[in-house]
Design an enzyme around this catalytic site. Structure first.
Site: not given
Ligand code: ADQ
Length: 473
Positions: A157, A369
């Protein structure tokens, strides 16, 4: 039909409705519902000792959730130590924040081995095993050592950096050798796939398999490993439905009342140094400095719940951001206008999506990211008749697909400030065109497409090792 066995560090609750699960969890749950199978991972509990067999089991329809507990030492060495203090920063190109300890690397391998041994009795000969993310780089190796001959795939990821960056981890060679025990490794973008492939081809005598005309199947350590690019997506219709459902509007209505006629810039992240929050706060400050007319008429809302709070670098960034938010507000706020609202908490998706829909600009500026689902959710949540503008870091995996966003370099404070001004004043027609272009890509690369392409390729992957013998799978 083969069952699916999903392995990840954490598992999602299987009893919750799909609508309330996060993007990735929803995709995995859908796949499990369709094929039937097992989701295996850490329970989130710290116990006196790490479970060597499954500690808790819960079944709902065709899905069984199996979890193990971790001991304090395994949690510290595997999760806090090697996974989050060594691998995570290096995978995000932040080598100066990475710290390495051979004992922690041994702990990481040990937990991958324990996971493999606890999981093995659950595996049937036809099962497809799908591991997720940087916590599981050594899982296939441990499963092979324990005698597992099934097809095993890994989806990474996070980004995967170029060899000179990855090689700053002293155990880089051991990690790549272990990764070559997978039959298929999926990455978010071609740059990430090339990072891995370049390492295998240049630094461990790997070759491209002549049988695969795409050149994406590699031969190394007497094994074949297929690689591929599978950009993770979102269910666009579900996001839009959540964003516009009248029952979800309570927070959005309150915010709208409070903003009166101000324009809204919104950012939503886990509180993580890779997300570029500090640079973003500075860019917003620069924007207020450079565009005095915006003062009093634009508000920036940053939602960032703390994550990994027991790791020093995460505590530091939290302190820094609180100080910066206070300083910027102190400098620019008026009696009746607060420029920056910083909410250190999480919201359920049902409340978050209407906030996305309300924002004139979605500001997504990670330093690196893997993908960034917030960028995709922001676009999917917009009203196509009057959509907001996505300002997106060129270093997010999502930028490879969403090139109709306003792409920025998050290190360029002045550039981001100018782009904010451009986004907030963009004409309706241009906003609609950009939004339509991004929606077309996102419909093609949906969450369902991501899941189906990965599991389809894994089912079709040639089993990697001639010496492993051809199993029943
Ligand atoms: P993450 O680094 O966790 O994931 P991201 O893809 O931006 O990052 O977000 C994941 C989920 O968390 C989204 O569905 C978002 O809505 C939710 N989220 C984020 N902040 C939130 C908040 N403040 N309150 C509630 N919900 C929140 C990792 C990798 C990413 C990759 C994902 C999926 O780091 O690059 O996109 O996995 O593969």
């Amino acid at each position: 039909m083969s069952r699916l066995v999903v392995v990840s560090n954490r598992v999602a609750p299987i009893n919750e409705g799909q609508a309330s699960a996060g993007g990735l969890a929803a995709g995995v749950l859908d796949a499990l519902r369709q094929k039937g199978g097992v989701w295996f991972g850490w329970s989130g509990e710290i116990a006196a000792s790490t479970s060597t067999t499954i500690k808790a089991r819960q079944t709902n329809g065709a899905i069984t959730l199996c979890t193990v507990d971790l001991s304090r030492r395994d949690y510290d060495e595997f999760y806090r130590g090697f996974a989050n203090d060594t691998l995570w920063p290096v995978l995000h190109y932040q080598t100066s924040l990475s710290r390495f300890d051979w004992n922690e690397f041994a702990g990481y391998r040990r937990v991958n081995e324990i996971f493999a041994r606890a999981l093995l009795p659950e595996i049937e000969p036809d099962d497809l095993i799908w591991a997720h993310d940087y916590h599981m780089l050594c899982l296939a190796e441990s499963l092979r050592e324990a005698g597992c001959a099934n097809r095993i795939g890994l989806f990474v990821h996070t980004p995967f950096p170029a060899p000179p960056v990855f090689m700053t981890i002293p155990a880089h060679a051991e990690l790549i050798q272990a990764m070559c025990q997978y039959d298929l490794i999926g990455f978010q973008t071609e740059t990430d796939r090339e990072g891995f492939s370049d390492y295998v081809l240049r630094h461990c005598d790997g070759t491209r398999s002549l049988d695969d005309p795409t050149g994406q199947t590699l031969h190394a350590y007497s094994r074949m490993v297929r690689t591929g690019v599978y950009p993770i997506g979102v269910n666009v219709d579900e996001v839009r439905a959540q964003a516009s459902a009248p029952t979800n509007q309570r927070n959005a209505v309150r915010l709208m009342g409070d903003l009166r006629h101000s324009q809204l810039i919104l950012s939503v992240d886990r509180l993580d140094y890779s997300k570029g929050l500090k640079q973003r706060f500075h860019a917003f400050e620069q924007f207020l400095e450079d565009v005095p007319a915006a003062r009093g008429g634009v508000a920036f809302l940053q939602i960032a719940p703390p994550s990994r709070g027991d790791i020093q670098t995460y505590r530091e960034i939290r302190r820094e951001l609180e100080a910066e938010a206070g300083r910027i507000n102190g400098r620019f706020a008026e009696i009746d206008w607060m420029p920056l609202r910083y909410l250190n908490r999480s919201f359920p998706r049902s409340a978050l999506m209407p906030l996305y829909a309300l924002a004139d600009v979605g500001l997504v500026t990670p330093l690196r990211d893997g993908m960034n689902l917030v960028a995709k959710e922001y676009v999917a949540a917009q009203n196509p008749e009057d959509p907001g503008v996505l300002v997106l870091s060129q270093f997010a995996g999502a930028a490879c697909e969403l090139d109709a966003a306003l792409l920025i370099n998050p290190y360029d404070t002045v550039g981001v400030a100018m782009t904010l001004d451009r986004g907030l004043s963009m004409r309706l027609e241009e906003r609609q065109e950009r939004h339509a272009a991004m929606m077309a890509v996102m419909r093609r690369n949906s969450l369902d497409a991501w899941r189906d392409r990965f599991t389809g390729d894994l089912a079709a992957a040639r089993l990697g090792s001639p010496s492993a013998g051809i199993p029943t799978g």
